[in-house]
Enzyme design. Structure first.
Site, PDB file in Angstrom:
ATOM      1  N   LYS A   1       0.764  -1.288  -0.045  1.00  0.00           N
ATOM      2  CA  LYS A   1       0.034   0.137   0.006  1.00  0.00           C
ATOM      3  C   LYS A   1       0.884   1.330  -0.135  1.00  0.00           C
ATOM      4  O   LYS A   1       0.786   1.981  -0.861  1.00  0.00           O
ATOM      5  CB  LYS A   1      -0.832   0.128   1.115  1.00  0.00           C
ATOM      6  CG  LYS A   1      -2.074  -0.778   1.123  1.00  0.00           C
ATOM      7  CD  LYS A   1      -2.746  -0.793   2.583  1.00  0.00           C
ATOM      8  CE  LYS A   1      -2.231  -1.052   3.738  1.00  0.00           C
ATOM      9  NZ  LYS A   1      -1.940  -2.451   3.926  1.00  0.00           N
ATOM     10  N   THR A   2       1.817   1.156   0.998  1.00  0.00           N
ATOM     11  CA  THR A   2       2.558   2.493   1.005  1.00  0.00           C
ATOM     12  C   THR A   2       3.499   2.710  -0.152  1.00  0.00           C
ATOM     13  O   THR A   2       3.218   3.807  -0.661  1.00  0.00           O
ATOM     14  CB  THR A   2       3.551   2.365   2.314  1.00  0.00           C
ATOM     15  OG1 THR A   2       2.875   2.177   3.380  1.00  0.00           O
ATOM     16  CG2 THR A   2       4.376   3.674   2.347  1.00  0.00           C
TER      17      THR A   2
ATOM     18  N   GLU B   1      -3.671   6.432   1.238  1.00  0.00           N
ATOM     19  CA  GLU B   1      -3.277   4.699   1.747  1.00  0.00           C
ATOM     20  C   GLU B   1      -4.308   4.452   2.666  1.00  0.00           C
ATOM     21  O   GLU B   1      -4.861   5.084   3.700  1.00  0.00           O
ATOM     22  CB  GLU B   1      -2.023   4.655   2.317  1.00  0.00           C
ATOM     23  CG  GLU B   1      -1.740   3.381   2.940  1.00  0.00           C
ATOM     24  CD  GLU B   1      -0.234   3.284   3.546  1.00  0.00           C
ATOM     25  OE1 GLU B   1       0.108   2.058   4.078  1.00  0.00           O
ATOM     26  OE2 GLU B   1       0.546   4.163   3.405  1.00  0.00           O
TER      27      GLU B   1
END
Length: 458
Positions: free
Chosen positions: A126-127, A170
């Protein structure tokens, strides 16, 4: 602690003075940064002083080191980190005063109003994907607002209020936060069971992603990485229901909308199939948003990483040191693939700190198996977060599952002892990688200091 999301979340401009309990964390600090940029009065506290607190003070926030009831001051709204306990004096005071209490997800929702939100979800990546998309959109002239779970290397911050109409966020599934954003569009990198302390079963975890996709704007879109079975199945289900779904793959150009050929000629910041998949997902979202392909590709090529995601910490004595946030078996596999490529002819030494008792209980053996891709492994004890210790679940559980010769596996439960062990084992040409979502991030600089002082000679 878990604070319920209210039925109605006001826009940030209607929250009055906002106090953050746990403002130094990656999630809350980013939201505070955006609110400050919009003129919202912000205060906060954190148990650990840090450069993050100093940066927020410089932006105009009143930030305290430590927690006390009077820190709440004249706040109208109090935002509470999930890491905060029920008996925190500021939470107790906020309840006594009858103030509005918000969890992180609701506070993030409050700064999303008026923007087209692109939410990046998934068990892993995600990051990195949020960061890649942010940089690509910036390069293409979109100037999005963004909130990321790590600091962009290029900017040194994890959030900023852009002038454009896009908001890249995010979207964390660990506590169900991603169900509250109602985004225009989304990326799902993968659906690989985790956070079963919250969701209970892999099936319930997967179903939460269906609930997440159901919150998307009907006119929006979903990007999925088809290389992951869970994400691919998610995409098929929602495409069958009429959702606009874009598929990407780092493995094949067949039967997907974007495959590896779409990145021909683009040199990414890190090797590894999962990083190519993240970049393809970001490219697909940017194209679907109407941005120009060449500009997006230039942005992907210019990306220089995010803090704690295969982050180079330095080199000393011919030994390179990297740090990464991987804490799930799949993430360990991906980061070791990249680290092995970076190591070249050198050996790969990995120090891993398991994170969460529940995760280690469920996935400890798989973590150990994944660590077998290293040449030597140092295992720490479990980093305790949100859960009490369990004498039956320690780092030894992971160490015993590493498929390497006994002399190549070192169980070093005390964090203070790890750097010396790594420095003594490392040789010129080796790559040292520290892994985990806890306090192990401090070990890399300690290893470098020892190597500079000749610690690798031991």
């Amino acid at each position: 602690m878990k604070v319920p999301v209210p039925d109605v979340v006001p826009p940030a401009a209607e929250l009055g003075r906002v106090h953050f309990v746990g403002i130094g964390g990656a999630g809350l600090s980013g939201i505070a940064r955006i609110m400050l940029a919009r003129g919202v009065p912000v205060s906060g506290s954190d148990g650990v002083d840090s450069s993050t607190l100093a940066a927020l003070r410089a932006l105009g926030a009143t930030v305290h080191h430590g927690h006390a009831a009077d820190h709440v001051g004249a706040a109208d709204t109090v935002v509470v980190s999930t890491a905060v306990q029920e008996d925190n004096p500021e939470v107790v005071e906020a309840r006594r005063l009858g103030l509005r209490l918000l969890p992180r997800s609701a506070a993030l929702r409050s700064v999303m109003f008026g923007r087209r939100v692109v939410a990046v979800a998934g068990t892993h990546g995600k990051t990195t994907t949020t960061s890649l998309l942010t940089v690509a959109l910036q390069t293409a002239g979109a100037d999005p607002t963004y909130a990321i779970g790590g600091d962009l290397a290029a900017t040194g911050v994890n959030a900023a209020d852009g002038s454009g109409d896009l908001f890249v966020a995010e979207a964390d599934e660990s506590d169900g936060a991603f169900l509250h954003y109602a985004p225009f569009a989304a990326i799902v990198t993968n659906v690989d069971a985790d956070h079963l302390d919250t969701w209970g079963t892999p099936e319930a975890y997967a179903a939460a992603f269906d609930d997440f996709v159901a919150t998307l704007d009907p006119d929006g879109f979903l990007v999925v990485v088809a290389d992951d079975p869970g994400a691919a199945a998610l995409g098929r289900r929602h495409a069958a229901g009429g959702r606009r779904v874009i598929t990407v793959s780092a493995r094949s150009d067949a039967a997907v909308d974007l495959g590896p050929a779409a990145l021909d000629g683009v040199r990414l910041w890190s090797p590894g199939e999962h990083y190519r998949a993240d970049a393809l997902a970001a490219l697909a979202a940017g194209l679907e948003l109407g941005l120009e392909r060449d500009a997006l590709l230039r942005g992907l090529a210019s990306y220089t990483g995010t803090k704690r995601r295969m982050e180079p910490k330095g080199e000393a004595g011919g030994v390179r040191v990297y740090d990464s946030y991987a804490h799930h078996p799949t993430e360990i596999v991906g980061d070791l693939e990249s680290a092995r490529a970076l190591a070249g002819e050198g050996r790969l030494l990995v120090a891993f700190q398991p994170h969460l008792v529940s995760r280690t209980r469920i996935f400890g053996a798989a973590m150990g198996e994944a660590l077998g891709a290293a040449d030597e492994v140092v295992l720490l004890d479990v980093y305790l977060a949100r859960e009490p210790a369990d004498p039956e679940v320690t780092g030894r559980l992971v160490a015993d599952a590493v498929p390497l010769p006994p002399e190549a596996v070192h169980y070093v439960p005390d964090l203070d002892d790890v750097a010396a062990v790594l420095a003594a084992r490392a040789r010129p040409g080796d790559l040292v990688l520290t892994l985990g979502a806890g306090s192990i991030t401090r070990v890399g600089p300690e290893v470098l200091a020892l190597l500079e002082a000749g610690g690798a000679d031991g």
